[in-house]
Motif scaffolding. Structure first.
Motif, mmCIF file in Angstrom:
data_model
loop_
_atom_site.group_PDB
_atom_site.id
_atom_site.type_symbol
_atom_site.label_atom_id
_atom_site.label_comp_id
_atom_site.label_asym_id
_atom_site.label_seq_id
_atom_site.Cartn_x
_atom_site.Cartn_y
_atom_site.Cartn_z
ATOM 1 N N UNK A 97 63.725 73.024 99.972
ATOM 2 C CA UNK A 97 63.671 73.619 101.310
ATOM 3 C C UNK A 97 63.057 72.645 102.322
ATOM 4 N N UNK A 98 63.506 72.752 103.560
ATOM 5 C CA UNK A 98 62.982 71.901 104.627
ATOM 6 C C UNK A 98 61.628 72.435 105.083
ATOM 7 N N UNK A 99 60.710 71.535 105.376
ATOM 8 C CA UNK A 99 59.438 71.909 105.998
ATOM 9 C C UNK A 99 59.046 70.810 106.963
ATOM 10 N N UNK A 100 58.229 71.156 107.957
ATOM 11 C CA UNK A 100 57.848 70.150 108.947
ATOM 12 C C UNK A 100 56.992 69.044 108.323
ATOM 13 N N UNK A 101 56.420 69.296 107.152
ATOM 14 C CA UNK A 101 55.661 68.272 106.451
ATOM 15 C C UNK A 101 56.528 67.077 106.074
ATOM 16 N N UNK A 102 57.845 67.307 105.917
ATOM 17 C CA UNK A 102 58.768 66.216 105.620
ATOM 18 C C UNK A 102 58.848 65.245 106.791
ATOM 19 N N UNK A 103 58.777 65.766 107.997
ATOM 20 C CA UNK A 103 58.805 64.914 109.198
ATOM 21 C C UNK A 103 57.530 64.072 109.249
ATOM 22 N N UNK A 104 56.377 64.716 109.066
ATOM 23 C CA UNK A 104 55.095 63.981 109.098
ATOM 24 C C UNK A 104 55.031 62.955 107.969
ATOM 25 N N UNK A 105 55.433 63.370 106.781
ATOM 26 C CA UNK A 105 55.409 62.468 105.634
ATOM 27 C C UNK A 105 56.353 61.297 105.820
ATOM 28 N N UNK A 106 57.552 61.568 106.340
ATOM 29 C CA UNK A 106 58.515 60.506 106.603
ATOM 30 C C UNK A 106 58.011 59.526 107.645
ATOM 31 N N UNK A 107 57.353 60.056 108.673
ATOM 32 C CA UNK A 107 56.773 59.184 109.703
ATOM 33 C C UNK A 107 55.687 58.291 109.107
ATOM 34 N N UNK A 108 54.803 58.886 108.314
ATOM 35 C CA UNK A 108 53.719 58.108 107.691
ATOM 36 C C UNK A 108 54.287 57.072 106.722
ATOM 37 N N UNK A 109 55.305 57.454 105.968
ATOM 38 C CA UNK A 109 55.941 56.534 105.037
ATOM 39 C C UNK A 109 56.547 55.352 105.794
ATOM 40 N N UNK A 110 57.308 55.638 106.843
ATOM 41 C CA UNK A 110 57.942 54.589 107.635
ATOM 42 C C UNK A 110 56.933 53.680 108.311
ATOM 43 N N UNK A 111 55.856 54.264 108.808
ATOM 44 C CA UNK A 111 54.802 53.471 109.439
ATOM 45 C C UNK A 111 54.153 52.528 108.435
#
Length: 157
Positions: A97-111
C-alpha cells in the motif's frame, strides 16, 4: 508443489525449508557477477552518479530504466508462467500500500545517494573495487537501518 507459508516468518517469501551452507554458494556467485556488471557499467562511479543528479548525462538513467524494464518483464513472466523458486516454492508478490512515508523515505534515500555517490546495491562493489571511503557510507546505512528498526513502531506508516 505449493508450500504453506511458515507462520514464524515475517515475510511472505521467506523460505519454508532452510538451505544448506553449500547451496548458498549460488548467491555468492550471482552477487559477484552482479558486482562485476556494476563495475563494468560504471554505475559505481561517483562521477557518473553526480552526472545523473546534475542532469548532465543519460548513462545512469539508461541503466536504471533498463533495470526497471527487465524487472517488469521478469515479474510478468514469473506471474504468467507461475515460476517457482529453485526449491519448488511458490513466489508470492505482495501488494504494497502507498503511504506518505514512501515520499519522505525516497527523498532521504535520493539525498543520501546524491551526497555520498552510493546506494545499497553498489556499496559492496565500491568497497570491493578499493573505494574504502565508502565504508563510512556503509556504516551509515547500517546505522540508519538499525535506527529505523528501533523507531519503526513509532513512525507513521
Amino acid at each position: 508443489m505449493k508450500v504453506d507459508i511458515n507462520p514464524s516468518c515475517d515475510a511472505q517469501n521467506e523460505l519454508a525449508q532452510r538451505e544448506s551452507f553449500l547451496s548458498n554458494i549460488k548467491y555468492l556467485i550471482v552477487g559477484t557477477l552482479f558486482g562485476i556488471v556494476f563495475v563494468k557499467a560504471e554505475i559505481i562511479s561517483w562521477f557518473r552518479i553526480q552526472e545523473m543528479f546534475r542532469m548532465q548525462s543519460f548513462h545512469m538513467y539508461g541503466v536504471i530504466g533498463t533495470a526497471v524494464v527487465v524487472g517488469m518483464i521478469s515479474l510478468f513472466i514469473i506471474k504468467k508462467l507461475n515460476i517457482k523458486t529453485l526449491n519448488g516454492e511458490e513466489i508470492v508478490i505482495a501488494k504494497k500500500p502507498f503511504s506518505k512515508g514512501l515520499i519522505y523515505g525516497g527523498f532521504m534515500f535520493g539525498l543520501g545517494w546524491a551526497i555520498t555517490g552510493a546506494c545499497p546495491g553498489p556499496l559492496f562493489a565500491q568497497i570491493g573495487s578499493g573505494y574504502l571511503v565508502v565504508i563510512v557510507t556503509f556504516l551509515s546505512a547500517v546505522f540508519g537501518t538499525w535506527t529505523y528498526g528501533l523507531l519503526q513502531k513509532h513512525l507513521p506508516h
